[in-house]
Every structure is written in C-alpha cells, then in structure tokens.
Design a protein around this motif. Structure first.
Motif, PDB file in Angstrom:
ATOM      1  N   ASN A   1     -11.463  -1.581   9.397  1.00  0.00           N
ATOM      2  CA  ASN A   1     -10.812  -0.318   9.744  1.00  0.00           C
ATOM      3  C   ASN A   1      -9.649  -0.022   8.818  1.00  0.00           C
ATOM      4  O   ASN A   1      -9.389   1.148   8.482  1.00  0.00           O
ATOM      5  CB  ASN A   1     -10.337  -0.357  11.199  1.00  0.00           C
ATOM      6  N   GLN A   2      -8.936  -1.061   8.394  1.00  0.00           N
ATOM      7  CA  GLN A   2      -7.854  -0.866   7.423  1.00  0.00           C
ATOM      8  C   GLN A   2      -8.412  -0.317   6.115  1.00  0.00           C
ATOM      9  O   GLN A   2      -7.815   0.579   5.498  1.00  0.00           O
ATOM     10  CB  GLN A   2      -7.130  -2.187   7.168  1.00  0.00           C
TER      11      GLN A   2
ATOM     12  N   SER B   1       0.704   3.880  -3.110  1.00  0.00           N
ATOM     13  CA  SER B   1       0.200   5.235  -2.901  1.00  0.00           C
ATOM     14  C   SER B   1       1.141   6.256  -3.538  1.00  0.00           C
ATOM     15  O   SER B   1       0.699   7.229  -4.164  1.00  0.00           O
ATOM     16  CB  SER B   1       0.046   5.504  -1.407  1.00  0.00           C
TER      17      SER B   1
ATOM     18  N   SER C   1      -9.689   6.695   2.965  1.00  0.00           N
ATOM     19  CA  SER C   1      -9.378   8.066   3.372  1.00  0.00           C
ATOM     20  C   SER C   1      -8.101   8.573   2.721  1.00  0.00           C
ATOM     21  O   SER C   1      -7.927   9.783   2.538  1.00  0.00           O
ATOM     22  CB  SER C   1      -9.257   8.150   4.899  1.00  0.00           C
ATOM     23  N   LYS C   2      -7.208   7.647   2.357  1.00  0.00           N
ATOM     24  CA  LYS C   2      -5.954   8.030   1.698  1.00  0.00           C
ATOM     25  C   LYS C   2      -6.103   8.190   0.188  1.00  0.00           C
ATOM     26  O   LYS C   2      -5.143   8.545  -0.492  1.00  0.00           O
ATOM     27  CB  LYS C   2      -4.872   6.986   2.001  1.00  0.00           C
TER      28      LYS C   2
ATOM     29  N   LYS D   1     -11.139   1.439   5.698  1.00  0.00           N
ATOM     30  CA  LYS D   1     -11.534   2.835   5.901  1.00  0.00           C
ATOM     31  C   LYS D   1     -10.335   3.765   5.761  1.00  0.00           C
ATOM     32  O   LYS D   1     -10.437   4.854   5.174  1.00  0.00           O
ATOM     33  CB  LYS D   1     -12.177   2.999   7.279  1.00  0.00           C
ATOM     34  N   GLU D   2      -9.191   3.320   6.279  1.00  0.00           N
ATOM     35  CA  GLU D   2      -7.974   4.127   6.176  1.00  0.00           C
ATOM     36  C   GLU D   2      -7.514   4.246   4.732  1.00  0.00           C
ATOM     37  O   GLU D   2      -7.109   5.322   4.266  1.00  0.00           O
ATOM     38  CB  GLU D   2      -6.866   3.509   7.032  1.00  0.00           C
ATOM     39  N   LEU D   3      -7.587   3.143   3.992  1.00  0.00           N
ATOM     40  CA  LEU D   3      -7.200   3.177   2.575  1.00  0.00           C
ATOM     41  C   LEU D   3      -8.087   4.133   1.789  1.00  0.00           C
ATOM     42  O   LEU D   3      -7.608   4.899   0.949  1.00  0.00           O
ATOM     43  CB  LEU D   3      -7.280   1.772   1.970  1.00  0.00           C
TER      44      LEU D   3
ATOM     45  N   CYS E   1      -5.952  -5.071   2.233  1.00  0.00           N
ATOM     46  CA  CYS E   1      -5.991  -5.228   3.682  1.00  0.00           C
ATOM     47  C   CYS E   1      -5.531  -6.635   4.059  1.00  0.00           C
ATOM     48  O   CYS E   1      -5.409  -7.521   3.212  1.00  0.00           O
ATOM     49  CB  CYS E   1      -7.416  -5.007   4.199  1.00  0.00           C
TER      50      CYS E   1
ATOM     51  N   ASN F   1       0.804  -1.227   0.000  1.00  0.00           N
ATOM     52  CA  ASN F   1       0.000   0.000   0.000  1.00  0.00           C
ATOM     53  C   ASN F   1       0.835   1.274   0.000  1.00  0.00           C
ATOM     54  O   ASN F   1       0.522   2.230  -0.720  1.00  0.00           O
ATOM     55  CB  ASN F   1      -0.939   0.011   1.212  1.00  0.00           C
ATOM     56  N   ASP F   2       1.868   1.324   0.809  1.00  0.00           N
ATOM     57  CA  ASP F   2       2.666   2.555   0.910  1.00  0.00           C
ATOM     58  C   ASP F   2       3.323   2.882  -0.429  1.00  0.00           C
ATOM     59  O   ASP F   2       3.279   4.033  -0.892  1.00  0.00           O
ATOM     60  CB  ASP F   2       3.731   2.410   2.003  1.00  0.00           C
TER      61      ASP F   2
END
Length: 307
Positions: A110-111, A85, A117-118, A113-115, A101, A81-82
């Motif tokens: 929750n993972q 991105s 948001s990014k 949701k973070e993705l 995830c 992911n990093d």
C-alpha cells in the motif's frame, strides 16, 4: 573528449534520525553522525549543519560537469520520500528520485501504491537490510511479487542493493522471470570486492537488468585513487555482460569524505583500460537511455584557481 555524465547512485537527506537493526543513526555536527555504535564521518567536514541537500549536490554536480543524478535511498539515512518528492518537483531535469517503503515489515504494498500515485518513477529496496535478526524478508514473498507486478504494470524502475555475494540472486532470478518487463538496476556493482560478486553481475544478462557502480570507490578504498582494481573489475564485468549493461554511480556523499566528487569518475576518464566508446556508455549514455532522461544541461568546465 566531452562526456555526458549521469550519476546512477547518489543520496540526499535533510537529517539522519533513524534505527537500523535496533541501533541508532543520528546526525551530529561537522559532517559526523552517530552510526550504529560509533561516531563516523558521514559527510565532508565542511558540511557542518549535517544537511545533505540537493542544492549542495547540484553545486558539486555543476563543478564536476555531471548533468543528472538518480537519488536512491538507504535505511541508514531514514526514509526521505517527502524531501525527495520536493527535490523532484524543484529540479525535474536534474534528478530522478527513488521512493522507499518500509520493507522490513508487512504492509509495504500500500505504501508503494501511494508513492506511485504521487509520481515517483522508481522505488528503492535496500535488500541487504532485509536479512533481519528476527527473520529474513524474502524478495520472492507474496507481497513482494505483488509489488513487482504493480511496478511492471506502471513502468516503475526497481533500484536494489543486494546482500554480499549470491545469497539473494536466486530470488532475483525468480523476480526477473515473473516480471520480464520490470526495469531493474542492481547497485554497488554487485558488492564487487566480496566473494561471488560476479553472480550479481550476471543478472544483467537479462534484457531488463542493469548494474550500477555506486560505492565502487568505497569498496576499493584500501587501494585508493586511481582505483586500478575498480577499473579491472569494470573491465571484467563488461566482458561478462557487455559495457552497455553497466552504469557509473558515485554513492555521494559518503564517498566524498575520502575523495572529491569529480575523482569518483575521472579515474575512469584517465584510464587506458577502457575505450572512448566504453567510457561514453558507462559514464552516462547507458543511464540516459535506461532511466529516460530527456534534454540535459550543458555544463562548462570551470578552471580552478590552482591551475
């Protein structure tokens, strides 16, 4: 004839360093990796540093006149992911990247949701890896269904590879009924060389579902180029659901240990089994519409020294 070509299934990573089913996957040298229990040629041997970067892929894409690519993920490469991105930020007009995830244990909502948001526009599930020795992760579990409703709400595309045959098809049918506006891309052309592969293809009868051919040259590797069996399978799938539901994918870079990147699609260009309109749809137009790619670069043909 010129085509708009989009690769709907490719991979990128900086280094493989992970564990799958309790076994290691580790980058070695000269394109090799220790894969589960043996050394395998994971990359072409000239990629000596083991890095499967966006820049090397773009060079291949430009040479092969591939305008854009969807970067998917798989647990055998580790969660990227990093890096992805960064890739999306640097090359927004060439790549659509999928976040991933840790779906093999609870807490992935929750993972996700973070993705989201990014800014990730798609999420990948390697569902064939969820048939775990200590218990299967069901695609229609409560947390999974919460995930799919969340993705539907935020217009996030689901990229998913299924286990061989029809094993996970009933779960997918339930997801599709529950989330009729969730855009879904089924990978690996339904694992076309395995029994009951057409059960996965038939999922594309639903309006929100597409099928992509990532890995089809791997699945037909025994017959090799020009992959007449793969062309026949694409023809059969089109007869079932329509060519407008199918997309080309390469599964780069693993498949180019055996063939060049351009060879992973030009066997279709040269085939007489598909019409020109079908080639345009399959090689890029369907993917452009489904994934929402905008203006794509025009890539000139560069003549080889051997010509």
């Amino acid at each position: 004839m010129e085509y708009t070509i989009i690769d709907a299934h490719a991979h990128l990573w900086l280094r493989q360093d992970t564990v799958v089913d309790g076994l290691p996957v580790r980058t070695l040298e000269n394109g090799r990796s220790f894969f589960l229990n043996e050394v395998r040629q994971m990359l072409p041997p000239f990629m000596i540093d083991g890095k499967n970067t966006a820049e090397v892929f773009l060079s291949n894409m430009d040479y092969a006149q591939v305008s854009a690519a969807v970067i998917t993920q798989e647990y055998i490469d580790g969660i990227q992911n990093d890096y992805l991105s960064e890739v999306a930020s640097r090359y927004p007009d060439r790549f659509l990247v999928c976040g991933m995830c840790e779906f093999r244990k609870p807490g992935f909502l929750n993972q996700a949701k973070e993705l989201i948001s990014k800014g990730f526009k798609a999420i990948k599930i390697p569902a064939q890896r969820l048939l775990l020795k200590d218990g299967r992760v069901m695609l229609n579990s409560e947390e999974m269904m919460q995930l799919f409703h969340l993705m539907e709400e935020h217009n996030i595309i689901l990229s998913i590879d299924l286990a061989d045959g029809a094993e996970q098809v009933p779960e997918m049918e339930e997801i599709i009924q529950e989330c009729p506006h969730l855009k879904i891309a089924i990978g690996h052309f339904g694992m076309v060389t395995r029994p009951d592969w057409k059960e996965q293809i038939l999922l594309a009868r639903h309006p929100n579902v597409m099928v992509e051919s990532g890995g089809i040259t791997w699945l037909f590797n025994d017959e090799f180029y020009p992959f007449k069996g793969a062309v026949k399978a694409i023809r059969e799938a089109a007869d079932l659901v329509g060519m407008e539901k199918l997309m080309w994918g390469s599964d780069y870079p693993r498949t180019i240990t055996a063939i060049t990147y351009k060879m992973s699609y030009d066997f279709l260009v040269k085939s007489s089994e598909l019409t020109e309109n079908e080639k345009h749809l399959f090689l890029g137009e369907n993917a452009k519409k489904f994934y929402g790619f905008g203006v794509l670069p025009t890539l000139p043909y560069i003549k080889n020294m051997s010509e």
